[in-house]
Enzyme design. Sequence first.
Site, mmCIF file in Angstrom:
data_model
loop_
_atom_site.group_PDB
_atom_site.id
_atom_site.type_symbol
_atom_site.label_atom_id
_atom_site.label_comp_id
_atom_site.label_asym_id
_atom_site.label_seq_id
_atom_site.Cartn_x
_atom_site.Cartn_y
_atom_site.Cartn_z
ATOM 1 N N ASP A 205 -0.137 -2.711 -3.330
ATOM 2 C CA ASP A 205 -0.985 -1.823 -2.557
ATOM 3 C C ASP A 205 -2.064 -1.205 -3.446
ATOM 4 O O ASP A 205 -1.777 -0.761 -4.556
ATOM 5 C CB ASP A 205 -0.092 -0.706 -1.979
ATOM 6 N N GLU A 248 -4.112 -6.133 -3.155
ATOM 7 C CA GLU A 248 -5.127 -5.578 -2.260
ATOM 8 C C GLU A 248 -6.265 -5.032 -3.122
ATOM 9 O O GLU A 248 -6.144 -3.969 -3.733
ATOM 10 C CB GLU A 248 -4.525 -4.446 -1.414
HETATM 11 C C1 NOJ Z 1 -3.370 0.516 1.764
HETATM 12 C C2 NOJ Z 1 -2.512 0.145 2.937
HETATM 13 O O1 NOJ Z 1 -2.911 -1.124 3.413
HETATM 14 C C3 NOJ Z 1 -2.674 1.229 3.969
HETATM 15 O O2 NOJ Z 1 -2.030 0.886 5.161
HETATM 16 C C4 NOJ Z 1 -2.142 2.518 3.403
HETATM 17 O O3 NOJ Z 1 -2.384 3.582 4.315
HETATM 18 C C5 NOJ Z 1 -2.829 2.851 2.085
HETATM 19 N N1 NOJ Z 1 -2.892 1.732 1.195
HETATM 20 C C6 NOJ Z 1 -2.090 3.967 1.374
HETATM 21 O O4 NOJ Z 1 -0.874 3.452 0.889
#
Ligand code: NOJ
Length: 556
Positions: A205, A248
Amino acid sequence: MELTRTSDLWWKTAVVYCLDPETYQDSGGDGHGDFRGLAQRIDHLATLGVTCVWLMPFFPSPDRDDGYDVTDFYGVDPRLGTLGDFVEFVRTARDRGIRVISDLVVNHTSDQHPWFQQARSSRDNPYHDWYVWRDEPPPDAAKGIVFPDQETSLWEYDQGSGQYYLHRFYKYQPDLNVANPAVRDEIARVMSFWMQLGLSGFRVDAVPFLLETQGQADAANLPDPHDYLADLRAFMARRNGEAVLLGEVNLPYPDTLRFFGNADGVGDELTMCFDFIGMQRMYLSLARQDAAPLAEALRQRPKPPRDGHWATFVRNHDELTLDKLTDGERQEVFDAFGPEPDMQLYGRGLRRRLPTMLGGDMRRIRMVYSLLFSLPGTPVLFYGEEIGMAEDLRAEGRLAVRTPMQWTPGPNGGFSTADPADLPGPIPDGQYGPQRVNVASQRRDRDSLLHWMRLLIERYRECPELAWGDYRVLDTGSASVLAHRCDMDGTVIAVHNLADRSDTVELTLAGLDGCCVLTDLLVGGQTKVSDDGTVHLSLEPYGCRWLRATHPDAAT
Ligand code: NOJ
């Protein structure tokens, strides 16, 4: 290309499927999906052709950010089951040839996490330095806010410590201090724990925020954060040689490329990065019915290091972010696919799924998934895409696209026997509700989207050239037709018509090495390439074709 070459670097030809156990299948009738329910649905994934499940956060959590606010990195949310249920699911998936990865959410914790509770209790507490503190917020405290509808600063005052803590996301998600060696050790321990229980890697993440040290007062003295990412990757590989890090990273291409790492041209940081730029350009192309924006992205997209790979997607669990388009381009996509303010989010994205954005036009929906599986990169599906599920705008914010999986036309779409009021979210009704859109009906209907997806996945797996080959965008002479070819001991060509009218394109195909017959892979039929290398291909409105170049004697 020989299929035997694909098995070690399994992720290059994988089909990743993202789901949240909470919304997939409830086995206990309490309204929450759980690991036991998920395990019972494994054959749906196996017959679809999924090779890797990505589990969204399933850890104990106050659930203020749908589980992305973790209070225990070593546990399972009791509503979803136990560690035993988790392991049973991973084993059952393995039995069907499916690997499992999970979200690794270690940029931050929940503010309810015991570490943060300790950290805020006093400046002398050993956990204090596990988070990022300042006596005064920096002058640019509002710069880079991710959720502008709810936050006004990245720094929040904490009574307990009398200091401000950094939170990249919501204020109840304090950022961990990865410059602290104890935090680094703990993150490694967390990864090791889940790999020991059977995971084959992680979807990491918010990677750029995880690595960033700019918030720290002594940032200049800290080691290069990319060295940390490389350390983490090396640690993971020592524990499990086949494990992957799928990151990500939503940054321009040159910046994203850095996150693959570059040791010896092999790649020593993230194994895969999501192609956020290509995804956004694809929507611009769809809105304009013009292949140019997508073709341009494909031409600009850097080649990852040898073992790295891009991960491609049509939709994910968040808003459809359009943040890398210009204001004018974003507005074009809004106008085409989400004109109502309620469909838009954070001024940069859409809280919709594909079928509604495309007005339910099945020709167009099929063509988009054909693009997904034929463009180079590991395709990542979000649960429900395989049957054409829609969003429910009654749900709050991004939850609009995270409604329960629709299995049957029955009550609650077969997701749960609980009272609808106890479900994690609303279930869409009308045209996209379970009565019209569900797995059970589509399994029996050979013309369904589900069958189309199965076919695409089957062909994608049979054509490793798409993943491993060198790709080139071809000149088609038609603004609305995208054609690309992938070469590696064989040639596969894919042609997509983004417009609502039939078209015929002329392609010039050099270097086919005597393979002058193009065999259609999605439907039957063959087309001869003329001696000068040209071929004419006709396409229906929103049509698509996948073609393998074959020797006349070998063509079937
Ligand atoms: C990215 C995630 O895809 C999202 O859903 C989340 O709210 C944020 N990171 C915080 O963890």
